[in-house]
Design a protein around this motif. Structure first.
Motif, PDB file in Angstrom:
ATOM      1  N   ILE A 188      -6.417  33.651  -8.973  1.00 32.24           N
ATOM      2  CA  ILE A 188      -5.459  33.765 -10.086  1.00 32.24           C
ATOM      3  C   ILE A 188      -4.401  34.808  -9.737  1.00 32.24           C
ATOM      4  O   ILE A 188      -3.208  34.623  -9.971  1.00 32.24           O
ATOM      5  N   CYS A 189      -4.876  35.924  -9.135  1.00 27.77           N
ATOM      6  CA  CYS A 189      -3.935  36.972  -8.715  1.00 27.77           C
ATOM      7  C   CYS A 189      -2.971  36.424  -7.667  1.00 27.77           C
ATOM      8  O   CYS A 189      -1.784  36.742  -7.671  1.00 27.77           O
ATOM      9  N   LEU A 190      -3.519  35.597  -6.792  1.00 25.26           N
ATOM     10  CA  LEU A 190      -2.688  35.020  -5.739  1.00 25.26           C
ATOM     11  C   LEU A 190      -1.610  34.133  -6.355  1.00 25.26           C
ATOM     12  O   LEU A 190      -0.442  34.170  -5.954  1.00 25.26           O
ATOM     13  N   VAL A 191      -2.028  33.342  -7.359  1.00 27.00           N
ATOM     14  CA  VAL A 191      -1.064  32.476  -8.048  1.00 27.00           C
ATOM     15  C   VAL A 191       0.003  33.338  -8.732  1.00 27.00           C
ATOM     16  O   VAL A 191       1.197  33.030  -8.690  1.00 27.00           O
ATOM     17  N   SER A 192      -0.458  34.455  -9.332  1.00 31.77           N
ATOM     18  CA  SER A 192       0.505  35.370  -9.953  1.00 31.77           C
ATOM     19  C   SER A 192       1.448  35.911  -8.891  1.00 31.77           C
ATOM     20  O   SER A 192       2.647  36.088  -9.141  1.00 31.77           O
ATOM     21  N   GLY A 193       0.874  36.172  -7.718  1.00 30.55           N
ATOM     22  CA  GLY A 193       1.697  36.650  -6.602  1.00 30.55           C
ATOM     23  C   GLY A 193       2.751  35.622  -6.235  1.00 30.55           C
ATOM     24  O   GLY A 193       3.917  35.951  -5.996  1.00 30.55           O
ATOM     25  N   VAL A 194       2.342  34.358  -6.238  1.00 29.05           N
ATOM     26  CA  VAL A 194       3.302  33.286  -5.914  1.00 29.05           C
ATOM     27  C   VAL A 194       4.400  33.242  -6.979  1.00 29.05           C
ATOM     28  O   VAL A 194       5.570  32.976  -6.671  1.00 29.05           O
ATOM     29  N   SER A 195       4.030  33.548  -8.228  1.00 26.51           N
ATOM     30  CA  SER A 195       5.054  33.545  -9.287  1.00 26.51           C
ATOM     31  C   SER A 195       6.073  34.655  -9.022  1.00 26.51           C
ATOM     32  O   SER A 195       7.253  34.504  -9.345  1.00 26.51           O
ATOM     33  N   ILE A 196       5.605  35.754  -8.415  1.00 26.84           N
ATOM     34  CA  ILE A 196       6.552  36.816  -8.034  1.00 26.84           C
ATOM     35  C   ILE A 196       7.502  36.274  -6.972  1.00 26.84           C
ATOM     36  O   ILE A 196       8.719  36.471  -7.037  1.00 26.84           O
ATOM     37  N   LEU A 197       6.890  35.587  -6.010  1.00 27.32           N
ATOM     38  CA  LEU A 197       7.707  35.005  -4.931  1.00 27.32           C
ATOM     39  C   LEU A 197       8.776  34.094  -5.522  1.00 27.32           C
ATOM     40  O   LEU A 197       9.964  34.203  -5.198  1.00 27.32           O
ATOM     41  N   VAL A 198       8.322  33.198  -6.420  1.00 28.63           N
ATOM     42  CA  VAL A 198       9.263  32.219  -7.001  1.00 28.63           C
ATOM     43  C   VAL A 198      10.357  32.947  -7.775  1.00 28.63           C
ATOM     44  O   VAL A 198      11.547  32.639  -7.649  1.00 28.63           O
ATOM     45  N   SER A 199       9.920  33.956  -8.550  1.00 29.11           N
ATOM     46  CA  SER A 199      10.878  34.681  -9.380  1.00 29.11           C
ATOM     47  C   SER A 199      11.940  35.351  -8.516  1.00 29.11           C
ATOM     48  O   SER A 199      13.144  35.224  -8.784  1.00 29.11           O
ATOM     49  N   ILE A 200      11.507  36.048  -7.482  1.00 28.00           N
ATOM     50  CA  ILE A 200      12.470  36.767  -6.640  1.00 28.00           C
ATOM     51  C   ILE A 200      13.300  35.774  -5.828  1.00 28.00           C
ATOM     52  O   ILE A 200      14.513  35.910  -5.704  1.00 28.00           O
ATOM     53  N   TYR A 201      12.594  34.753  -5.306  1.00 32.59           N
ATOM     54  CA  TYR A 201      13.299  33.805  -4.454  1.00 32.59           C
ATOM     55  C   TYR A 201      14.384  33.070  -5.238  1.00 32.59           C
ATOM     56  O   TYR A 201      15.487  32.857  -4.743  1.00 32.59           O
ATOM     57  N   ASN A 202      14.038  32.692  -6.490  1.00 33.56           N
ATOM     58  CA  ASN A 202      15.019  31.995  -7.321  1.00 33.56           C
ATOM     59  C   ASN A 202      16.222  32.873  -7.610  1.00 33.56           C
ATOM     60  O   ASN A 202      17.333  32.374  -7.807  1.00 33.56           O
ATOM     61  N   SER A 203      15.989  34.170  -7.667  1.00 33.07           N
ATOM     62  CA  SER A 203      17.101  35.071  -7.982  1.00 33.07           C
ATOM     63  C   SER A 203      17.997  35.293  -6.763  1.00 33.07           C
ATOM     64  O   SER A 203      19.094  35.816  -6.887  1.00 33.07           O
ATOM     65  N   MET A 204      17.494  34.903  -5.594  1.00 30.97           N
ATOM     66  CA  MET A 204      18.220  35.230  -4.371  1.00 30.97           C
ATOM     67  C   MET A 204      19.599  34.591  -4.310  1.00 30.97           C
ATOM     68  O   MET A 204      20.555  35.205  -3.838  1.00 30.97           O
ATOM     69  N   SER A 205      19.701  33.343  -4.815  1.00 34.27           N
ATOM     70  CA  SER A 205      21.003  32.684  -4.718  1.00 34.27           C
ATOM     71  C   SER A 205      22.046  33.452  -5.534  1.00 34.27           C
ATOM     72  O   SER A 205      23.208  33.539  -5.144  1.00 34.27           O
ATOM     73  N   ASP A 206      21.595  34.020  -6.682  1.00 35.57           N
ATOM     74  CA  ASP A 206      22.530  34.804  -7.500  1.00 35.57           C
ATOM     75  C   ASP A 206      22.802  36.159  -6.873  1.00 35.57           C
ATOM     76  O   ASP A 206      23.801  36.799  -7.185  1.00 35.57           O
ATOM     77  N   ARG A 207      21.892  36.588  -6.009  1.00 34.35           N
ATOM     78  CA  ARG A 207      21.980  37.967  -5.546  1.00 34.35           C
ATOM     79  C   ARG A 207      22.547  38.109  -4.142  1.00 34.35           C
ATOM     80  O   ARG A 207      22.660  39.226  -3.657  1.00 34.35           O
ATOM     81  N   ARG A 208      22.822  36.981  -3.523  1.00 32.80           N
ATOM     82  CA  ARG A 208      23.387  37.075  -2.172  1.00 32.80           C
ATOM     83  C   ARG A 208      24.645  37.932  -2.173  1.00 32.80           C
ATOM     84  O   ARG A 208      24.880  38.709  -1.257  1.00 32.80           O
ATOM     85  N   HIS A 209      25.419  37.768  -3.238  1.00 35.33           N
ATOM     86  CA  HIS A 209      26.663  38.526  -3.298  1.00 35.33           C
ATOM     87  C   HIS A 209      26.376  40.031  -3.402  1.00 35.33           C
ATOM     88  O   HIS A 209      26.994  40.841  -2.700  1.00 35.33           O
ATOM     89  N   GLU A 210      25.414  40.384  -4.272  1.00 37.86           N
ATOM     90  CA  GLU A 210      25.020  41.799  -4.408  1.00 37.86           C
ATOM     91  C   GLU A 210      24.560  42.360  -3.066  1.00 37.86           C
ATOM     92  O   GLU A 210      24.914  43.485  -2.690  1.00 37.86           O
ATOM     93  N   ILE A 211      23.747  41.555  -2.395  1.00 36.94           N
ATOM     94  CA  ILE A 211      23.220  41.995  -1.104  1.00 36.94           C
ATOM     95  C   ILE A 211      24.360  42.177  -0.109  1.00 36.94           C
ATOM     96  O   ILE A 211      24.417  43.162   0.629  1.00 36.94           O
ATOM     97  N   ALA A 212      25.317  41.235  -0.153  1.00 36.76           N
ATOM     98  CA  ALA A 212      26.463  41.336   0.747  1.00 36.76           C
ATOM     99  C   ALA A 212      27.267  42.601   0.453  1.00 36.76           C
ATOM    100  O   ALA A 212      27.742  43.279   1.372  1.00 36.76           O
TER     101      ALA A 212
END
Lengths: 516, 242
Positions: free
Chosen positions: A377-401
């Motif tokens: 269950i913790c691992l699945v929660s971990g995957v939800s972190i991955l999804v959450s951060i990964y999904n935000s990446m497209s919006d954040r590429r500019h910030e990172i740049a």
């Protein structure tokens, strides 16, 4: 600004998504904490229940585990009973002879000797051991009937305590157990095996009370609470199962036990003599004994007497379900066990061994399975972190740049993303830990009542001894697994944060800046 | 201080052809100098700035910055040099929305080791007239205020060179001159060289040195010139009045 602070700001920026991801992780960790606590409570409860105040159970031949479960936890159904004469083999001559006087054979013997005494003008008791042709003849006849007076029980020299248990009746959903006063006077319990049973109200039952005769009962704390019974109340047990027919005789509650955290909290104890006198509890006599002038009590006989006046049931009609035996020293236990097991009447089991065997073979794997599931269950929660951060990446590429344009190198932006993952995991972990311990704390009164194990808010789950996980056995053996939650979460966070971190690492700065 | 030699840069188009963007044989900026680079859209202004900042590597040529050839540096080396010596003001400000004005300025210092100078960050905000708005997030600031925060951020590390990519393009006319004045004054005060890219004539006219990208960039030379020939004269006239 430190990198973790930049990460935190970024999480704040995506408040709702971050909160939901944190809650998901919190639920996972809460379950891990709860499972670890339950695991610890079960282990502690097992250890506590393995300190029984006796070291051997003797019962009818059959399954060892069934005998143990039936006797220690009052689970399952007893297979068979052992004869009362066999029970008397655990007592010295004085006790045994006294008990044997309640047998039909003894009474037949007395009748015959009294017949002889009329001829010899000698008191019947004096005839025992007296040599005379007539007496010799009488004793010879009695020997044939296996009366065996005037000797110690076969196992008495190894036994310091033997307590009978008679099972078969119910009070509501609770077991009714017939036993002797020794159960509360002699037995101890608790992790250190030093606690004696205490009474919230009332007293132990008397061997034979002037008012209630043999019909007195002592209730476990939970029985009294759930059944709403108080001192002086009476109850009639049901025969065979909780839905079975009620007996006519009623027991009077004379004592209520303090909660002990043992299965005895869920038992109604009655005087064994009273238990024998209940309808259908007397073992049918064989033909020769039926014809003797015996003291077996028919239903009519029983109802003809008031409870206080009823005489005890004769030995031939008695059986015991189990005998709790404490040997004089553990050194003699294996020998006594072998001696009993070699006979045909009964079997002896060492309950502690059986309990640990049960624990290791059933409970431990179940605990591990549960732990593995919650880790998943913790691992699945971990995957939800991955999804959450990964999904935000497209919006954040500019910030990172922008950060890259301000001088942040690839490793720095990767570290910021990993910090986000770690912060989400740790926040979820802290929240889940608090929630898990709050659950434990809220459930602690019930846990204590059920198992006798006290759980305080800050109590950590005990070490998982004898568990080998990825070579962590030595660590797991002395440190609470809850302590390992934090490093485990950090490892998980880094693992799941790696993918979005790599995406951040590979951000094309020039393109991302121009795309804005 | 800055010397570009033989810089070329091409991008591959979707059809596979290489599209030359930059071909700059020679370009220099002296220490403390303030100059304007004029260019139309698509003339390679931003690409040139990215090459100077070390964000993009040229296909060929060298970028000498304080006698260091940036094209020979590794990417982390260019990142370090950029963080410490080059400030960047973007056309779209690029403030991070989750950070306050003060934090945005501090962010400029974060990536240079040992520089987390809150006092300087506050001083810079005071210099751009935003001390009272230090705790406000970008969304709570006007467009002009946002660009002023971006200027403060670009100057946070006391760079040697400030690259300003059309800093007034998204600012209302009333604020354009304020921003230009602010950038020029602070660069002058701190001895920072300024390379300001714009296509606004009124901005270019204020600088002593104005270079047209179409002239220094052979890749776009001969293409349609958005600036009429009279433009050069106008700029010269204005320059003589500066």
């Amino acid at each position: 600004m430190s990198l973790w602070r930049i990460a935190w700001r970024s999480l704040e920026q995506r408040g709702l998504a971050s909160l939901l991801t944190t809650l998901s992780m919190a639920l996972g960790v809460m379950m891990v904490v709860a499972v670890l606590s339950i695991s610890g409570i079960v282990s502690a409860s097992f250890r506590s229940n393995a300190s029984l105040g006796y070291n051997m159970i003797v019962g009818a031949k059959g399954g060892k585990l069934q005998l143990t479960l039936n006797t220690v936890y009052y689970l399952s159904q007893p297979v068979e009973n052992v004869p009362y004469d066999f029970f008397l083999e655990f007592f010295p001559q004085s006790v045994r002879d006294e008990q044997l006087k309640n047998s039909l054979r003894y009474q037949a013997f007395r009748a015959r000797v009294e017949g002889l005494s009329v001829v010899n003008r000698t008191p019947p008791e004096a005839l025992l051991g007296v040599t005379s042709p007539l007496v010799d003849a009488a004793l010879e006849a009695l020997t044939a009937q296996s009366l065996e007076l005037g000797r110690d029980g076969k196992y008495s020299q190894f036994t310091s305590l033997a307590i009978p248990l008679c099972l078969g009746d119910y009070l509501g959903r609770f077991r009714v157990v017939g036993t002797t006063t020794d159960f509360f006077d002699q037995l101890t319990f608790g992790p250190e095996n030093d606690r004696k049973y205490e009474f919230t109200a009332g007293r132990n039952f008397h061997p034979r009370d002037a008012e209630h005769g043999f019909f007195e009962a002592v209730l476990g704390a939970e029985v009294a609470r759930e059944m709403g019974l108080q001192l002086g109340d009476t109850f009639a047990s049901t025969h065979g199962d909780p839905e079975g027919a009620g007996h006519g005789r009623r027991f009077t509650v004379v004592g209520i036990l303090k909660p002990s955290g043992t299965p005895n909290d869920r038992v109604a104890f009655v005087n064994m003599e009273g238990f024998y006198l209940m309808e259908d509890h007397a073992k049918p006599l064989e033909e020769p004994e039926q014809t003797a002038d015996h003291a077996a009590h028919s239903e009519t006989d029983q109802h003809a007497h008031s409870p206080a006046e009823l005489p005890p049931l004769c030995n031939e009609q008695r059986e015991v379900t189990a005998i709790l035996v404490r040997t004089i020293t553990p050194l003699v236990t294996p020998g006594l066990k072998n001696a009993i097991n070699e006979g045909r009447e009964a079997q002896a089991v060492l309950p502690v061994l059986e309990i640990y065997s049960l624990f290791e073979s059933i409970v431990r794997p179940f605990q591990l399975l549960l732990l593995a599931l919650t880790a998943l269950i913790c691992l699945v929660s971990g995957v939800s972190i991955l999804v959450s951060i990964y999904n935000s990446m497209s919006d954040r590429r500019h910030e990172i740049a922008v950060m890259r344009a301000l001088g942040a190198n690839r490793t720095t932006v990767m570290t910021i993303i990993l910090w986000e993952s770690i912060l989400l995991s740790l926040a979820g972990g802290a929240l889940g830990w608090l929630a898990g311990h709050t659950l434990n704390w809220l459930a602690s009164p019930r846990i204590e009542a059920q198992t006798g194990v006290t759980v305080r808010f800050w109590d950590l789950a005990p070490p998982l001894r004898d568990i080998e996980i990825w070579g962590l056995g030595p660590i797991m053996g002395w440190v609470s697994p809850e302590v390992l939650i934090i490093p485990a979460l950090i490892v998980l966070a880094i693992a799941v944060g790696l993918l979005p971190a790599i995406a951040a690492y590979r951000t094309d700065v020039s393109k991302s800046l121009q795309d804005a | 201080m800055l010397q570009l030699t033989g810089i070329t840069k091409s991008f591959r188009e979707p059809n596979g052809h290489l599209l030359p963007i930059l071909d700059v044989p020679h370009f220099t900026v002296a220490a403390g100098e303030q100059m304007v680079l004029l260019g139309r859209s698509g003339s390679g202004k931003t690409t040139l700035l990215h090459i100077i900042a070390g964000i993009t590597r040229p296909d060929a040529g060298s970028v000498q910055f304080d006698n260091i050839d940036m094209t020979r540096l590794s990417e982390p080396g260019r990142d370090r040099l950029r963080a410490a010596k080059i400030g960047y003001v973007f056309q779209t400000f690029n403030l991070l929305p989750g950070f306050s004005a003060l934090e945005n300025v501090l962010l400029g210092m974060t990536f240079v080791q040992g520089r987390r100078d809150t006092v300087r960050a506050r001083d810079l905000l005071e210099r751009v007239g935003l001390r009272q708005r230090a705790s406000h997030r970008p969304a709570a600031l006007s467009v002009g205020e946002q660009q002023r925060v971006a200027v403060a951020r670009a100057l946070a590390n006391r760079p040697r060179l400030l690259l300003a990519d059309e800093p007034t393009a998204n600012v209302d006319p009333g604020n354009q001159q304020t921003i230009v004045d602010l950038i020029r004054a602070t660069c002058h005060d701190e001895g920072i060289a300024l390379l300001l890219v714009t296509h606004a004539r009124e901005v270019a006219q204020q600088f002593a040195r104005v270079e047209r990208l179409e002239e220094i960039n052979r890749a776009v030379r001969g293409q349609h010139d958005p600036y009429p020939s009279s433009y050069d004269e106008d700029v010269s006239d204005q320059r003589s009045n500066v």
